[in-house]
Design a protein around this motif. Structure first.
Motif, PDB file in Angstrom:
ATOM      1  N   PRO B 130     -12.710 -82.536  22.569  1.00 36.71           N
ATOM      2  CA  PRO B 130     -11.406 -82.787  23.200  1.00 36.71           C
ATOM      3  C   PRO B 130     -10.360 -81.854  22.591  1.00 36.71           C
ATOM      4  O   PRO B 130     -10.406 -81.565  21.396  1.00 36.71           O
ATOM      5  CB  PRO B 130     -11.111 -84.245  22.837  1.00 36.71           C
ATOM      6  N   ALA B 131      -9.463 -81.433  23.427  1.00 34.98           N
ATOM      7  CA  ALA B 131      -8.463 -80.465  22.993  1.00 34.98           C
ATOM      8  C   ALA B 131      -7.701 -80.944  21.779  1.00 34.98           C
ATOM      9  O   ALA B 131      -7.367 -80.163  20.886  1.00 34.98           O
ATOM     10  CB  ALA B 131      -7.489 -80.168  24.140  1.00 34.98           C
ATOM     11  N   ALA B 132      -7.434 -82.239  21.733  1.00 36.77           N
ATOM     12  CA  ALA B 132      -6.624 -82.779  20.632  1.00 36.77           C
ATOM     13  C   ALA B 132      -7.325 -82.620  19.291  1.00 36.77           C
ATOM     14  O   ALA B 132      -6.681 -82.587  18.245  1.00 36.77           O
ATOM     15  CB  ALA B 132      -6.323 -84.263  20.893  1.00 36.77           C
ATOM     16  N   VAL B 134      -9.016 -80.093  18.295  1.00 36.93           N
ATOM     17  CA  VAL B 134      -9.202 -78.693  17.875  1.00 36.93           C
ATOM     18  C   VAL B 134      -8.506 -78.372  16.554  1.00 36.93           C
ATOM     19  O   VAL B 134      -9.005 -77.584  15.752  1.00 36.93           O
ATOM     20  CB  VAL B 134      -8.734 -77.748  18.997  1.00 36.93           C
ATOM     21  N   ARG B 135      -7.350 -79.028  16.350  1.00 34.72           N
ATOM     22  CA  ARG B 135      -6.629 -78.742  15.106  1.00 34.72           C
ATOM     23  C   ARG B 135      -7.065 -79.654  13.972  1.00 34.72           C
ATOM     24  O   ARG B 135      -6.447 -79.692  12.930  1.00 34.72           O
ATOM     25  CB  ARG B 135      -5.115 -78.913  15.311  1.00 34.72           C
ATOM     26  N   LEU B 176     -11.516 -67.922  18.377  1.00 34.58           N
ATOM     27  CA  LEU B 176     -11.129 -67.938  19.781  1.00 34.58           C
ATOM     28  C   LEU B 176     -10.922 -69.364  20.276  1.00 34.58           C
ATOM     29  O   LEU B 176     -10.118 -69.619  21.173  1.00 34.58           O
ATOM     30  CB  LEU B 176     -12.193 -67.243  20.634  1.00 34.58           C
ATOM     31  N   ALA B 177     -11.632 -70.338  19.675  1.00 32.32           N
ATOM     32  CA  ALA B 177     -11.510 -71.720  20.110  1.00 32.32           C
ATOM     33  C   ALA B 177     -10.163 -72.313  19.709  1.00 32.32           C
ATOM     34  O   ALA B 177      -9.788 -73.366  20.199  1.00 32.32           O
ATOM     35  CB  ALA B 177     -12.635 -72.557  19.510  1.00 32.32           C
ATOM     36  N   GLY B 178      -9.450 -71.672  18.832  1.00 29.35           N
ATOM     37  CA  GLY B 178      -8.123 -72.132  18.492  1.00 29.35           C
ATOM     38  C   GLY B 178      -8.022 -72.843  17.154  1.00 29.35           C
ATOM     39  O   GLY B 178      -7.031 -73.492  16.870  1.00 29.35           O
ATOM     40  N   VAL B 179      -9.042 -72.721  16.353  1.00 28.15           N
ATOM     41  CA  VAL B 179      -8.964 -73.291  15.006  1.00 28.15           C
ATOM     42  C   VAL B 179      -7.792 -72.640  14.277  1.00 28.15           C
ATOM     43  O   VAL B 179      -7.571 -71.441  14.416  1.00 28.15           O
ATOM     44  CB  VAL B 179     -10.290 -73.046  14.253  1.00 28.15           C
ATOM     45  N   ARG B 300     -13.213 -73.117  29.521  1.00 27.23           N
ATOM     46  CA  ARG B 300     -13.130 -72.909  28.091  1.00 27.23           C
ATOM     47  C   ARG B 300     -14.443 -72.345  27.559  1.00 27.23           C
ATOM     48  O   ARG B 300     -14.472 -71.395  26.767  1.00 27.23           O
ATOM     49  CB  ARG B 300     -12.869 -74.274  27.451  1.00 27.23           C
ATOM     50  N   ILE B 304     -14.630 -68.625  25.735  1.00 28.87           N
ATOM     51  CA  ILE B 304     -15.076 -68.426  24.338  1.00 28.87           C
ATOM     52  C   ILE B 304     -16.396 -67.667  24.291  1.00 28.87           C
ATOM     53  O   ILE B 304     -16.581 -66.723  23.515  1.00 28.87           O
ATOM     54  CB  ILE B 304     -15.214 -69.788  23.609  1.00 28.87           C
TER      55      ILE B 304
END
Lengths: 653, 367
Positions: B130-132, B134-135, B176-179, B300, B304
């Motif tokens: 889930p996008a949430a 990612v961080r 690229l995944a946003g980590v 997505r 990636i």
């Protein structure tokens, strides 16, 4: 859900940003690659081009042949003969052990050879060849050459080795050659010096005339692979042989004189009275320069350096001896110059007194009344004591110097010793003591402080013979004709001395050198013998009857000299012979007689020599070989004792 | 489009890129032909045949749709990890390391397949995440595990080059995944801080390798020899090279591995800077096309995966060229499509096939 959608969009936006960043980094890396490559191939192209070329092209130096050394008639004294050799090039060896093993079988290498090669290989800096064997016979060389394609790094080659046909007879004359030292290479960085088979002059003429003899190296350029396989021969520049060195020496005379010295330790110097050219320049015993150029073995070295006849010393220019009675003709010239009349009589009673000291004549019974000519003929000591003391040392010494004693002659040898012509100033300077009458008396018969080398004695003979200030020389130069300015000695003085010296040799049993008479009709030699005391005969010796030099051990016996020239009337050749511990000048005079005979009648002289050599156990080479065999037999036991300790570190066969 | 005589399936294939890849391979065959001293055997001909085979494979691969790809990604990854363990257990030892599984018909090198697989598997993982998240830490530890496992398995083979490539590909996918970027910065800083400690704990031979990389002339006959001879080959080529079949460095064997890892140097000696720029440009176009595929991908996973695969190709080519030019240590990475050998070629064509598959789903460009 709402936040999920928003976050997805945010993530997609973040992805785009990051992907663009990544793309930019990729572009940057591409730019770096292009820049780096441009730097290598444009800015540094010249450097890498050169490196690629030096990879590809193997430059191999071709050592030049050394110039010949020939005698005055063009007869060879030092030449080059073809020799075959095998080297290893460490850089190109793929399997050193296999290569060495193959070579061991092909060349029958000894255990020691293999150990030496392996050790040299470990230390070799890659490009520098390691010698496996030199002076190979053609069959073995061919055997290695055939196998060469399978053995990369093994380099058989043919080259030239120095060869001296006369062997030891010219040892001290020409010196020898050998591989350059590491220091020499460090100093010049000349790659020729480390080229296998290349030799430089190590001693004598070979050393001093090196620039003239060396020649110019050639080069062979070949294309080779990284493994040393030959791809193509590119170009070859031939080597240029060194210049030929013409000597004033007469090769036949040189060899004859060397052989005639036989088992003696001595020197012979013969001068051409017209030009000053040295016809013979012999010191014996000598080393064989042929064996030296192959690298001398420890055995040979130990044998040579342990020999009391000093085969490593060039006695012609390095041996210093009291000249003894050979100075008497010179003293006579000084006496005449300073007003002593030739016909003035001195009474010789056999002994001469200076203060409390007694000086004996060699003939203890005395010569009775004696004039100058007969004093020379009979070598009367008392005459020269008396007259020498009358004019004094400071009038004798200049004449000695004029005639070449104590002089430095310009000959191409690094090591020379010039001796001493003493006078009162010299003694004061040297010993801080004033000159005494006893010193003069000693000097007048060539004893005491006076020291000369055999070369100077031959110059003395040549100058007395010619009346000219001849300088000895060794290198033949066609432009030089007769030479030597006049010494301004009145002809009448020279004539008297010549007659006295003629009488020495040619008046039957009366002259002190009568055994030196030439066996030739119509040619007379003039001469003077000399005996130089090595050890003063003590009162104890006299009481014990040991007055004869022959009775003493060899190393205490007197040195024997002879100087002479011939023909008497019109001198062409002057000679000096020194026999170390030869008792007295008589034996030296006989050597001089035969050497001089060779100049006028070679066959006759050779016949004399043949008989002598059969008594001495052969010619020089045969006697030297016998010496080596004897020496080795004597040292065999010592070697056997040491062997087990040395072997323990060797590997099993 | 619909009124064209050419079937849609064929029109969808990016012919320009395939043509470029074929041209690059053709150039590579010329280099191999020269490296063999002007012969098709033993390298050029088998390499050409192999290329045709892999090309067909790539086109077949491009027929997969995204859903199939995504569902295959994780199982393929797991299978490859199992194979890597298998290599450790029964692999063939070659050149001092264990890399292959001998399957009688082919020698399978799972580490090679892992390079695209890790990227695709991570893309699938982040697609599921889930996008949430990612961080959060949940976005990091499974990915780190997924990268670390094959990395360590390949490292002990030992094959440092391939292990690094797997790690680089995986980390790129994470990026690229946003980590969060600070993680990468932090990791880089930590690595920099640990370098002196690592150096101090290294064996002498390991330290000497680094020293030789920094100064190859210090060991001209050992490891440094490769770098020196490679630089000589490239530098002596000049702008236009010594001419086809005229390179001395490779023909006279001064350049080691002139047909494999150092094929670029063989090429540069004969074709010069011009040939080198040609190859670099060709790679740039291929990688650039892959990045554009990523930017245009609708999902997505596609984004990636595509960017990660393009970057894998980029890493391959760039690390090899940096290595032969003396800017990176010699780690044994061939230049794909040019160097002799099937593994790198296979990897790059798998990447291309997958990129083509994703490209078929490209959404209409909006930018």
């Amino acid at each position: 859900m709402k936040s999920r959608v928003l976050t997805d969009q945010a993530l997609a936006f973040s992805f785009t940003r990051r992907a663009l960043m990544l793309g930019a980094a990729q572009l940057g890396a591409g730019g770096l690659l292009v820049g780096r490559m441009a730097w290598l191939s444009i800015a540094q192209n010249a450097k890498y081009d050169r490196l690629a070329e030096s990879n590809r092209v193997q430059s191999q130096l071709i050592p030049p042949r050394r110039g010949w050394i020939v005698d005055r008639n063009g007869r060879p004294i030092a030449v080059n003969r073809t020799s075959f050799r095998v080297d290893l090039i460490p850089d190109r060896l793929q399997d050193p052990d296999r290569a060495i093993d193959e070579l061991r079988q092909l060349l029958a290498l000894s255990h020691d050879d293999v150990a030496r090669i392996k050790e040299a290989l470990d230390k070799a800096p890659g490009y520098q060849p390691v010698p496996v064997i030199e002076n190979l016979d053609y069959e073995r060389y061919a055997a290695v050459s055939v196998r060469q394609p399978d053995l990369p790094g093994v380099a058989p080659s043919s080259g030239f080795a120095r060869s001296y046909p006369a062997g030891a007879a010219v040892g001290h004359l020409v010196g020898y050659v050998g591989p350059a030292t590491a220091e020499q290479f460090q100093a010049t960085r000349d790659p020729l010096l480390i080229t296998p088979g290349f030799k430089v002059g190590k001693e004598g003429l070979e050393k001093s005339m090196e620039p003239w003899l060396r020649g110019k190296a050639g080069a062979k350029r070949t294309e080779v692979t990284a493994h040393g396989r030959l791809v193509a021969e590119l170009t070859t520049r031939p080597e240029q042989m060194g210049h030929t060195l013409h000597l004033t020496i007469d090769a036949g005379l040189q060899e004859y004189a060397a052989r005639r010295l036989g088992p003696n330790s001595g020197a012979v110097s013969v001068i051409d009275v017209a030009t000053g050219g040295l016809l013979a320049f012999v010191s014996m015993p000598a080393y064989d320069p042929n064996t030296f150029s192959d690298g001398i073995s420890p055995t040979e070295w130990a044998m040579l350096s342990g020999n009391d006849h000093l085969p490593l010393t060039n006695k012609v220019i390095q041996g210093l001896y009291p000249p003894g009675s050979t100075v008497k003709p010179m003293v006579a010239l000084a006496l005449l110059q300073w007003g002593v009349a030739a016909d003035e009589i001195v009474h010789c009673s056999g002994v001469y007194r200076v203060g409390n000291a007694q000086f004996h004549c060699w003939r203890h019974s005395g010569h009775g009344p004696i004039d100058m000519r007969r004093a020379i003929q009979q070598s009367c000591d008392v005459y020269f004591y008396t007259m020498g003391r009358r004019i004094g040392i400071d009038k004798i010494a200049p004449m000695a110097r004029d005639l070449g004693l104590g002089a430095k002659f310009d000959l191409p040898y690094a090591m020379q010793r010039y001796g001493t012509v003493p006078d009162s100033a010299w003694k004061l300077r040297r010993y801080k003591h004033p000159w005494t009458a006893a010193d003069t008396v000693n000097a007048a018969i060539g004893q005491g402080y006076m020291l000369v080398n055999p070369l100077q004695l031959s110059v003395l003979a040549a100058r007395i013979a010619s009346g000219r200030a001849l300088d000895p020389r060794l290198v033949l130069n066609r432009r030089y004709g007769p030479q030597g300015p006049s010494l301004n000695i009145p002809p009448s003085h020279l004539e008297l001395v010549h007659l006295g010296m003629r009488d020495v040799v040619n008046t039957g049993g009366v002259g002190s050198g009568s055994a030196s008479r030439l066996p030739l009709a119509g040619i007379e030699m003039a001469g003077k013998t000399g005996s130089a005391q090595v050890r003063r005969i003590s009162m104890a010796d006299r009481r014990a009857g040991r007055t004869a030099s022959e009775a003493l051990p060899w190393k205490y016996r007197d040195h024997g000299h002879f100087i002479g020239f011939a023909p008497v009337e019109e001198p062409r050749y002057a000679i000096a012979v020194t026999l170390e511990h030869g008792n007295h000048g008589g034996a030296a005079g006989q050597v001089a007689r035969d050497v001089m005979t060779y100049l006028f009648a070679p066959d006759r002289a050779m016949a004399t020599l043949a008989t002598m050599e059969s008594g001495w156990g052969g010619d020089i080479a045969q006697r030297m070989a016998a010496d080596v065999a004897r020496w080795q037999a004597g040292h065999l036991q010592t070697a056997a004792d040491q062997a087990p300790a040395e072997r323990s570190t060797g590997e099993p066969d | 489009m619909s009124n064209s005589l050419v079937p849609v399936a064929l029109r969808r294939i990016p012919w320009g890129i395939l043509f470029l890849v074929a041209a690059l391979t053709g150039f590579g065959l010329a280099v191999l032909y020269s490296a063999a001293g002007g012969h098709l055997m033993p390298w050029a001909l088998p390499q050409g045949v192999r290329f045709l085979g892999f090309l067909v494979g790539a086109i077949v691969l491009s027929r997969l749709n995204e859903r199939q790809l995504k569902s295959l990604a994780i199982p393929a990854y797991v299978a490859l990890v199992v194979l890597l363990v298998g290599v450790e257990a029964l692999g063939v030892v070659g050149g001092g390391s264990r890399r292959w599984l001998d399957l009688k018909i082919i020698r399978l090198q799972p580490s090679e397949l892992m390079k695209p697989a890790i990227v695709v598997a991570l893309a699938a993982f982040y697609d599921h995440l889930p996008a949430a998240e990612v961080r959060r830490f949940n976005a990091i530890w499974p990915a780190a595990l997924m990268i670390g496992l094959p990395f360590l398995l390949v490292l002990v083979q030992p094959d440092l080059g391939t292990a690094l490539m797997i790690a680089f590909g995986g980390v790129t996918a994470m990026f690229l995944a946003g980590v969060p970027v600070r993680l990468f910065v932090g990791a880089a800083a930590a690595a920099a801080a640990l370098t002196p400690i690592a150096l101090a704990r290294m064996h002498d031979y390991q330290r000497s390798r680094i020293e030789i990389f920094l100064n190859p002339e210090s060991d001209p006959l050992g490891t440094g020899y490769h770098i020196i001879q490679s630089k000589i080959a490239i530098g002596s080529g000049g702008v236009f090279g010594k001419g086809f079949l005229n390179g001395t460095q490779s023909h006279l064997d001064y350049l080691p591995e002139g047909h494999t890892d150092f094929a670029f140097a063989t090429m540069a000696e004969e074709w010069g800077l011009a040939g080198g720029i040609g190859i670099i440009l060709a790679y740039a176009v291929v990688v650039g096309w892959g990045m554009r595929v990523a930017l245009g991908a609708p999902t997505r996973f596609g984004r990636i995966a595509a960017a990660g695969l393009a970057t894998t190709i980029f890493f391959y080519a760039t690390i090899n060229m940096l290595m032969v030019m003396g800017l990176a240590p010699v780690v044994g990475i061939p230049l794909p499509l040019i160097s002799w050998g099937g593994s790198a070629m296979m990897t790059v064509l798998i990447c291309l096939g997958l990129l083509m598959a994703i490209d078929r789903h490209r959404k209409p460009a909006r930018l």
